[in-house]
Write an enzyme that holds these catalytic residues in place. Structure first.
Site, PDB file in Angstrom:
ATOM      1  N   SER A 151       0.868  -1.188   0.000  1.00 19.53           N
ATOM      2  CA  SER A 151       0.000   0.000   0.000  1.00 19.53           C
ATOM      3  C   SER A 151       0.893   1.223   0.000  1.00 19.53           C
ATOM      4  O   SER A 151       2.048   1.169   0.453  1.00 19.53           O
ATOM      5  CB  SER A 151      -0.876   0.017   1.257  1.00 19.53           C
ATOM      6  N   TYR A 163      -2.695  -0.633  10.200  1.00 18.05           N
ATOM      7  CA  TYR A 163      -2.589  -0.938   8.769  1.00 18.05           C
ATOM      8  C   TYR A 163      -1.213  -0.520   8.241  1.00 18.05           C
ATOM      9  O   TYR A 163      -0.526  -1.283   7.560  1.00 18.05           O
ATOM     10  CB  TYR A 163      -3.705  -0.217   8.024  1.00 18.05           C
TER      11      TYR A 163
HETATM   12  N1  LIG Z   1      -8.423  -0.273  -2.104  1.00 16.72           N
HETATM   13  C1  LIG Z   1      -7.374   0.479  -1.829  1.00 16.72           C
HETATM   14  O1  LIG Z   1      -7.431   1.720  -1.919  1.00 16.72           O
HETATM   15  C2  LIG Z   1      -6.070  -0.140  -1.409  1.00 16.72           C
HETATM   16  C3  LIG Z   1      -4.979   0.716  -1.286  1.00 16.72           C
HETATM   17  C4  LIG Z   1      -3.757   0.185  -0.934  1.00 16.72           C
HETATM   18  C5  LIG Z   1      -3.622  -1.170  -0.732  1.00 16.72           C
HETATM   19  N2  LIG Z   1      -4.708  -1.980  -0.851  1.00 16.72           N
HETATM   20  C6  LIG Z   1      -4.488  -3.401  -0.622  1.00 16.72           C
HETATM   21  O2  LIG Z   1      -4.906  -4.114  -1.764  1.00 16.72           O
HETATM   22  C7  LIG Z   1      -5.354  -5.421  -1.381  1.00 16.72           C
HETATM   23  C8  LIG Z   1      -6.749  -5.662  -1.934  1.00 16.72           C
HETATM   24  O3  LIG Z   1      -7.577  -4.650  -1.403  1.00 16.72           O
HETATM   25  P1  LIG Z   1      -9.057  -4.340  -1.923  1.00 16.72           P
HETATM   26  O4  LIG Z   1      -9.190  -2.873  -1.887  1.00 16.72           O
HETATM   27  O5  LIG Z   1      -9.343  -5.081  -3.151  1.00 16.72           O
HETATM   28  O6  LIG Z   1      -9.845  -4.922  -0.667  1.00 16.72           O
HETATM   29  P2  LIG Z   1     -11.270  -5.645  -0.567  1.00 16.72           P
HETATM   30  O7  LIG Z   1     -11.679  -5.497   0.859  1.00 16.72           O
HETATM   31  O8  LIG Z   1     -12.157  -5.126  -1.613  1.00 16.72           O
HETATM   32  O9  LIG Z   1     -10.898  -7.152  -0.877  1.00 16.72           O
HETATM   33  C9  LIG Z   1     -10.075  -7.882   0.005  1.00 16.72           C
HETATM   34  C10 LIG Z   1     -10.418  -9.335  -0.130  1.00 16.72           C
HETATM   35  O10 LIG Z   1      -9.596 -10.054   0.805  1.00 16.72           O
HETATM   36  C11 LIG Z   1     -10.403 -11.052   1.401  1.00 16.72           C
HETATM   37  N3  LIG Z   1      -9.846 -11.439   2.698  1.00 16.72           N
HETATM   38  C12 LIG Z   1      -9.837 -10.746   3.852  1.00 16.72           C
HETATM   39  N4  LIG Z   1      -9.292 -11.484   4.837  1.00 16.72           N
HETATM   40  C13 LIG Z   1      -8.949 -12.669   4.271  1.00 16.72           C
HETATM   41  C14 LIG Z   1      -8.354 -13.847   4.769  1.00 16.72           C
HETATM   42  N5  LIG Z   1      -8.028 -13.967   6.069  1.00 16.72           N
HETATM   43  N6  LIG Z   1      -8.136 -14.873   3.921  1.00 16.72           N
HETATM   44  C15 LIG Z   1      -8.494 -14.780   2.614  1.00 16.72           C
HETATM   45  N7  LIG Z   1      -9.063 -13.687   2.082  1.00 16.72           N
HETATM   46  C16 LIG Z   1      -9.293 -12.645   2.914  1.00 16.72           C
HETATM   47  C17 LIG Z   1     -11.768 -10.411   1.541  1.00 16.72           C
HETATM   48  O11 LIG Z   1     -12.782 -11.406   1.715  1.00 16.72           O
HETATM   49  C18 LIG Z   1     -11.880  -9.651   0.237  1.00 16.72           C
HETATM   50  O12 LIG Z   1     -12.472 -10.423  -0.789  1.00 16.72           O
HETATM   51  C19 LIG Z   1      -5.268  -5.451   0.142  1.00 16.72           C
HETATM   52  O13 LIG Z   1      -4.065  -6.067   0.536  1.00 16.72           O
HETATM   53  C20 LIG Z   1      -5.265  -3.993   0.520  1.00 16.72           C
HETATM   54  O14 LIG Z   1      -4.647  -3.753   1.766  1.00 16.72           O
HETATM   55  C21 LIG Z   1      -5.938  -1.505  -1.180  1.00 16.72           C
END
Ligand SMILES: NC(=O)c1ccc[n+]([C@@H]2O[C@H](COP(=O)([O-])OP(=O)(O)OC[C@H]3O[C@@H](n4cnc5c(N)ncnc54)[C@H](O)[C@@H]3O)[C@@H](O)[C@H]2O)c1
Length: 267
Positions: A151, A163
């Site tokens: 991130s 986080y």
């Molecule tokens: N959306 C953003 O702005 C953003 C920014 C920076 C980083 N990220 C990172 O990108 C990645 C994806 O994020 P996103 O925005 O698509 O999130 P999201 O919440 O839309 O999707 C995350 C997915 O991970 C799954 N998950 C959670 N805990 C789990 C576990 N213990 N085992 C298996 N699956 C699990 C959830 O069920 C969900 O389907 C994450 O690592 C997040 O930290 C997201």
């Protein structure tokens, strides 16, 4: 980048006969990565917490029935990873890619955050990626590629401390793994998304979104497909000499060290 443009990637990057595991695949970026990898020809094991795939994942598997297999997997559970490794061994001799995409957040600030918040976030964001690598690396040969989804919080002092701490830890884990696995020809890299429109950010405070856009050189949020395209590149042979890198996918948010507000103020 739109979903239909993302399908055209097959013309550029060919992932046919490559087997890839993606965690947290039921929605958001994981789903976009699954679809883009399948469009490029890869066989994807799309894993997530739920026993049943989401509606969007069902549509994805219907679109690519021979290329996407959904599996329940909690990244924090060693037993789930062991079962996945056994499944992969029985289905195929080789694993080519792993995307440790599953992640959770807690938005509490420094003086409110609890040890339980820190532990919960670290369990998924750090331990989950470690267990994934421990289970999957033995199935990889030279040419294998791992992408850990960090991130912009891993590059900055982002306010949700649990986080932010977890993503800095994941970044360290990634670089250590790149060093450890390099001699085997296995690459390990981080992508660091900025504000991406997914279920994770759907309930974020609108002020957070506006303030982030103000700090983003491109002046907008990103799409899951824009992250997926970079993940695909890092998994592919096009990135064959790239390992141990921190690759921001953030519209420039982490690049300017605070200079954007100065630049904007003087326009
Ligand atoms: N959306 C953003 O702005 C953003 C920014 C920076 C980083 N990220 C990172 O990108 C990645 C994806 O994020 P996103 O925005 O698509 O999130 P999201 O919440 O839309 O999707 C995350 C997915 O991970 C799954 N998950 C959670 N805990 C789990 C576990 N213990 N085992 C298996 N699956 C699990 C959830 O069920 C969900 O389907 C994450 O690592 C997040 O930290 C997201």
């Amino acid at each position: 980048m739109t979903r239909s443009e993302a399908k055209d990637v097959f013309a550029v990057i060919d992932m046919i006969d490559r087997n890839v595991v993606i965690t947290g695949a039921n929605g958001g970026q994981g789903l976009a990565e699954t679809l883009m990898l399948a469009a490029a020809g890869a066989a994807v094991v799309a894993a997530d917490l739920a026993a049943e795939p989401s509606t969007a994942m069902k549509a994805a598997t219907a679109e690519y029935p021979d290329r996407i297999t959904y599996r329940q997997l909690d990244v924090t559970r060693t037993d789930d990873w062991r079962a996945l490794a056994e499944y992969l061994q029985s289905a195929s001799a080789r694993l080519d890619g792993l995307v440790n995409n599953a992640g959770i957040t807690r938005r509490s600030r420094l003086l409110e955050v609890t040890p339980a918040d820190l532990a919960a976030v670290s369990d998924v964001n750090v331990t989950g990626a470690l267990l994934g690598m421990q289970a999957c690396v033995p199935l990889m040969k030279s040419g294998g590629s791992i992408v850990n989804v960090g991130s912009v919080a891993a590059l900055t002092g982002h306010y949700p401390v649990a986080y932010t701490a977890s993503k800095w830890a994941l970044r360290g884990l990634t670089i250590a793994a790149a060093t450890e696995l390099g001699p085997q020809g296995i690459r390990v890299n981080s992508v660091h998304p900025g504000f991406i429109e997914t279920p994770m950010t759907a309930d974020a405070n609108p002020v957070f979104k506006e303030a982030t856009i103000a700090e983003t050189s491109l002046g907008r949020t990103g799409t899951p497909e824009e992250v997926a395209a970079v993940v695909l590149f890092l998994l592919s042979p096009m990135a064959a000499f790239v390992t141990g890198v921190d690759l921001p996918v953030d519209g420039g948010q982490s690049s300017h060290g605070g200079a954007k507000s100065i630049s904007d103020a003087l326009r």
